[in-house]
Design a protein around this motif. Structure first.
Motif, PDB file in Angstrom:
ATOM      1  N   VAL A 113      -1.864 -18.780   2.636  1.00 31.73           N
ATOM      2  CA  VAL A 113      -1.468 -17.772   2.173  1.00 31.73           C
ATOM      3  C   VAL A 113      -1.529 -17.065   1.237  1.00 31.73           C
ATOM      4  O   VAL A 113      -0.568 -15.661   0.937  1.00 31.73           O
ATOM      5  N   LEU A 114      -1.989 -18.303   0.003  1.00 24.41           N
ATOM      6  CA  LEU A 114      -2.352 -17.120  -1.331  1.00 24.41           C
ATOM      7  C   LEU A 114      -3.266 -15.758  -0.773  1.00 24.41           C
ATOM      8  O   LEU A 114      -3.560 -14.627  -1.650  1.00 24.41           O
ATOM      9  N   ALA A 115      -4.223 -15.950  -0.144  1.00 24.85           N
ATOM     10  CA  ALA A 115      -5.356 -14.689   0.199  1.00 24.85           C
ATOM     11  C   ALA A 115      -3.907 -13.169   1.070  1.00 24.85           C
ATOM     12  O   ALA A 115      -4.371 -12.620   1.074  1.00 24.85           O
ATOM     13  N   GLY A 116      -3.558 -13.866   1.713  1.00 28.93           N
ATOM     14  CA  GLY A 116      -1.899 -13.130   2.385  1.00 28.93           C
ATOM     15  C   GLY A 116      -1.388 -12.041   1.142  1.00 28.93           C
ATOM     16  O   GLY A 116      -1.218 -10.815   0.737  1.00 28.93           O
ATOM     17  N   VAL A 117      -1.294 -12.801   0.551  1.00 32.88           N
ATOM     18  CA  VAL A 117       0.025 -12.339  -0.891  1.00 32.88           C
ATOM     19  C   VAL A 117      -1.764 -11.461  -1.456  1.00 32.88           C
ATOM     20  O   VAL A 117      -0.593 -10.689  -1.935  1.00 32.88           O
ATOM     21  N   ALA A 118      -1.953 -11.585  -1.592  1.00 37.53           N
ATOM     22  CA  ALA A 118      -3.375 -10.811  -2.085  1.00 37.53           C
ATOM     23  C   ALA A 118      -3.541  -9.674  -1.507  1.00 37.53           C
ATOM     24  O   ALA A 118      -3.372  -8.745  -2.456  1.00 37.53           O
ATOM     25  N   HIS A 119      -3.603  -9.304  -0.301  1.00 37.84           N
ATOM     26  CA  HIS A 119      -4.022  -8.780   0.389  1.00 37.84           C
ATOM     27  C   HIS A 119      -2.690  -7.499   0.270  1.00 37.84           C
ATOM     28  O   HIS A 119      -3.326  -6.355   0.116  1.00 37.84           O
ATOM     29  N   GLY A 120      -1.689  -7.896   0.744  1.00 34.51           N
ATOM     30  CA  GLY A 120      -1.279  -7.075   0.745  1.00 34.51           C
ATOM     31  C   GLY A 120      -0.374  -6.244  -0.572  1.00 34.51           C
ATOM     32  O   GLY A 120      -0.142  -5.072  -0.907  1.00 34.51           O
ATOM     33  N   LEU A 121      -0.816  -6.852  -2.158  1.00 34.95           N
ATOM     34  CA  LEU A 121      -0.793  -6.311  -2.859  1.00 34.95           C
ATOM     35  C   LEU A 121      -2.045  -5.076  -3.324  1.00 34.95           C
ATOM     36  O   LEU A 121      -1.136  -4.180  -3.897  1.00 34.95           O
ATOM     37  N   LEU A 122      -2.714  -5.679  -3.143  1.00 36.37           N
ATOM     38  CA  LEU A 122      -4.456  -5.057  -3.190  1.00 36.37           C
ATOM     39  C   LEU A 122      -3.535  -3.778  -2.497  1.00 36.37           C
ATOM     40  O   LEU A 122      -3.888  -2.767  -2.660  1.00 36.37           O
ATOM     41  N   TRP A 123      -3.115  -3.959  -1.053  1.00 32.67           N
ATOM     42  CA  TRP A 123      -3.859  -2.707  -0.103  1.00 32.67           C
ATOM     43  C   TRP A 123      -2.213  -1.219  -0.864  1.00 32.67           C
ATOM     44  O   TRP A 123      -1.901  -0.565  -0.219  1.00 32.67           O
ATOM     45  N   ALA A 124      -1.356  -2.091  -0.986  1.00 31.32           N
ATOM     46  CA  ALA A 124       0.043  -1.733  -1.392  1.00 31.32           C
ATOM     47  C   ALA A 124      -0.235  -0.262  -3.158  1.00 31.32           C
ATOM     48  O   ALA A 124       0.077   0.833  -3.132  1.00 31.32           O
ATOM     49  N   THR A 125      -1.321  -0.995  -3.529  1.00 31.07           N
ATOM     50  CA  THR A 125      -1.338  -0.342  -4.878  1.00 31.07           C
ATOM     51  C   THR A 125      -2.663  -0.296  -4.869  1.00 31.07           C
ATOM     52  O   THR A 125      -3.404   0.771  -5.991  1.00 31.07           O
ATOM     53  N   MET A 126      -3.545   0.063  -3.877  1.00 31.86           N
ATOM     54  CA  MET A 126      -5.092   0.751  -3.882  1.00 31.86           C
ATOM     55  C   MET A 126      -5.489   1.879  -3.738  1.00 31.86           C
ATOM     56  O   MET A 126      -5.687   2.690  -4.542  1.00 31.86           O
ATOM     57  N   ALA A 127      -4.577   2.284  -2.553  1.00 33.17           N
ATOM     58  CA  ALA A 127      -3.990   3.970  -2.508  1.00 33.17           C
ATOM     59  C   ALA A 127      -4.252   4.754  -3.718  1.00 33.17           C
ATOM     60  O   ALA A 127      -4.175   5.815  -4.164  1.00 33.17           O
ATOM     61  N   PRO A 128      -2.357   4.189  -4.129  1.00 30.40           N
ATOM     62  CA  PRO A 128      -2.110   4.851  -5.089  1.00 30.40           C
ATOM     63  C   PRO A 128      -2.872   5.221  -6.595  1.00 30.40           C
ATOM     64  O   PRO A 128      -2.580   6.125  -6.755  1.00 30.40           O
ATOM     65  N   MET A 129      -3.671   3.960  -6.886  1.00 31.08           N
ATOM     66  CA  MET A 129      -4.593   4.199  -7.755  1.00 31.08           C
ATOM     67  C   MET A 129      -5.992   5.485  -7.869  1.00 31.08           C
ATOM     68  O   MET A 129      -6.017   5.906  -7.962  1.00 31.08           O
ATOM     69  N   VAL A 130      -6.199   5.324  -6.331  1.00 32.08           N
ATOM     70  CA  VAL A 130      -6.808   6.129  -5.828  1.00 32.08           C
ATOM     71  C   VAL A 130      -6.446   8.026  -6.359  1.00 32.08           C
ATOM     72  O   VAL A 130      -7.009   9.156  -6.627  1.00 32.08           O
ATOM     73  N   GLY A 131      -5.702   8.137  -6.030  1.00 26.25           N
ATOM     74  CA  GLY A 131      -4.260   8.937  -6.664  1.00 26.25           C
ATOM     75  C   GLY A 131      -4.509   9.407  -7.841  1.00 26.25           C
ATOM     76  O   GLY A 131      -4.448  10.590  -8.703  1.00 26.25           O
ATOM     77  N   ARG A 132      -4.530   8.353  -8.367  1.00 26.02           N
ATOM     78  CA  ARG A 132      -4.072   7.645 -10.141  1.00 26.02           C
ATOM     79  C   ARG A 132      -5.661   8.764 -11.234  1.00 26.02           C
ATOM     80  O   ARG A 132      -5.815   9.385 -12.175  1.00 26.02           O
ATOM     81  N   ILE A 133      -6.794   8.430 -10.153  1.00 23.29           N
ATOM     82  CA  ILE A 133      -7.838   8.756 -10.959  1.00 23.29           C
ATOM     83  C   ILE A 133      -8.875   9.551 -10.483  1.00 23.29           C
ATOM     84  O   ILE A 133      -9.988  10.112 -10.827  1.00 23.29           O
ATOM     85  N   THR A 134      -8.335  10.173  -9.474  1.00 23.99           N
ATOM     86  CA  THR A 134      -8.984  11.123  -8.711  1.00 23.99           C
ATOM     87  C   THR A 134      -7.852  12.853  -9.278  1.00 23.99           C
ATOM     88  O   THR A 134      -6.609  12.363  -9.093  1.00 23.99           O
TER      89      THR A 134
END
Length: 399
Positions: A113-134
């Motif tokens: 469950v803890l890993a699933g929580v981390a997984h969802g938040l990671l993928w929700a924030t990772m792609a937008p971060m790409v748009g901010r550093i390129t």
């Protein structure tokens, strides 16, 4: 959310390292998600439960994502990204270690469950971060670098983890994954650029979902995942039915390796051709699945058709994420979190659809069912042309 017009890094050295780290984050999350599948019987025997009980380690993972990603994404909008990514990876590390040390199934489920929580938040924030550093011009290649981690997790991470689990014990495999996550947490903190936290009230979920084009791309992506997992979930019995039961493991590796090629090709498609790529990639899925369903499938045909399917699926994910950021540029984190929920629902419904197909029509019809829904996904995407002008360049957001 602070909106700036500051130019993203123009030098490749300044942005490549954090992109590689983000890609490794994707690799780690996919390996974490899928690792129990290859070690299910060993986990069940060790924890004193049945296969169904051990299978709950996968289902609770997905449930945790669906239930927590939206509130957590909004709750963490003001957290500096480097701190957030380091925290997410630390949770992955703790969760995998907890699973490895679990004496009973309930404790292992807690870790998942803890890993699933981390997984969802990671993928929700990772792609937008790409748009901010390129820069927007480099977005396709940057997104390809990040999504290569996903395909690599399927092609190498999960099989390697399974082999380690079989040779050294499933607990050792999870311990190693926990250690990798901890190391990545340090690298994320050191390499993710310092960007300002959110200072503006974000769009509500309802308003973000109503942004022009958002519903179409999220719906099209979810239906594509439904089609993909309707077949992938039952790929072993299908290949056995086709007389190719010995290539189940190799078939999964082919999907992952072809996915790496698809990601590389998607990264070379210029931004002005985004709509063409958005349609072409899932069309490859239709072709691959339809071929598996209606053509005589021998070893050579299976390799070719699995490769077409795998390349199309991975490329489609890259294009879909780019379009999510384009149409959802007013609220990239919120819109991406909505897409994560839709994706997980698509995966769950796809597995259920595959099961219904097997019960009602037989295992031979699974690829045809998948191809049908993949075609529906293509049809939904065709309506997105109006929202993707040739020279559209969304404002860069920094949070």
């Amino acid at each position: 959310m602070v909106t700036t017009t500051a130019t993203p890094p123009t030098g490749t050295r300044s942005s490549l390292l954090p992109l590689v780290v983000l890609s490794l984050c994707g690799f780690t999350s996919v390996t974490t998600e899928l690792l129990p599948s290859g070690l299910l019987t060993r986990i069940a025997a060790d924890l004193g439960t049945g296969i169904a009980g051990a299978g709950s380690l996968t289902s609770v993972y997905a449930a945790a994502i669906v239930l927590t990603v939206l509130p957590l994404t909004r709750f963490t909008l003001r957290v500096p990204r480097r701190v957030l990514f380091a925290a997410i990876l630390s949770v992955f590390a703790a969760a995998n270690v907890l699973v490895a040390l679990s004496p009973t199934l309930p404790i292992a489920i807690t870790g998942r469950v803890l890993a699933g929580v981390a997984h969802g938040l990671l993928w929700a924030t990772m792609a937008p971060m790409v748009g901010r550093i390129t820069s927007p011009a480099r977005a396709p290649r940057a997104m390809a670098i990040v999504f290569a981690g996903t395909s690599l997790g399927l092609a190498a991470g999960t099989p390697l983890g399974t082999l380690l689990g079989q040779a050294l014990g499933w607990r050792v495999a999870f311990l190693i994954l926990g250690g990798v996550s901890a190391v990545l947490a340090v690298f994320a903190f050191l390499t993710i650029p310092k960007v300002s936290p959110d200072t503006k009230r974000p769009l509500s979920l309802a308003r973000a979902a109503r942004l022009p084009g958002v519903g179409l791309i999220i719906g099209g992506w979810a239906v594509m995942l439904l089609a993909h997992f309707a077949v992938l979930t039952y790929i072993a019995p299908f290949l056995e039915h086709a007389g190719l039961g010995d290539m189940v493991g190799a078939g999964l590796a082919i999907l992952g390796i072809a996915g790496l090629a698809g990601v590389a090709l998607a990264g070379r498609v210029p931004r002005r051709a985004l709509f063409a790529g958005l349609l072409a990639a899932p069309t490859l899925i239709v072709a691959g699945l339809l071929g598996l369903g209606v053509l005589p499938v021998n070893l050579t045909a299976a390799v070719v058709l699995l490769s077409v399917w795998g390349a199309g699926y991975a490329a489609a994910a890259v294009f879909d994420q780019q379009v999510v950021l384009v149409v959802g540029h007013e609220a990239p984190d919120t819109v991406t979190s909505l897409s994560v929920v839709a994706i997980q629902l698509g995966i769950a419904l796809g597995a259920a659809l595959g099961g219904l197909t097997v019960e009602a029509l037989g295992v031979a019809w699974i690829p045809v069912t998948g191809a049908t829904f993949a075609a529906v996904s293509v049809a939904l995407r065709m309506r997105l042309r109006r929202y993707l002008p040739r020279h559209h360049t969304p404002t860069t957001h920094r949070i």
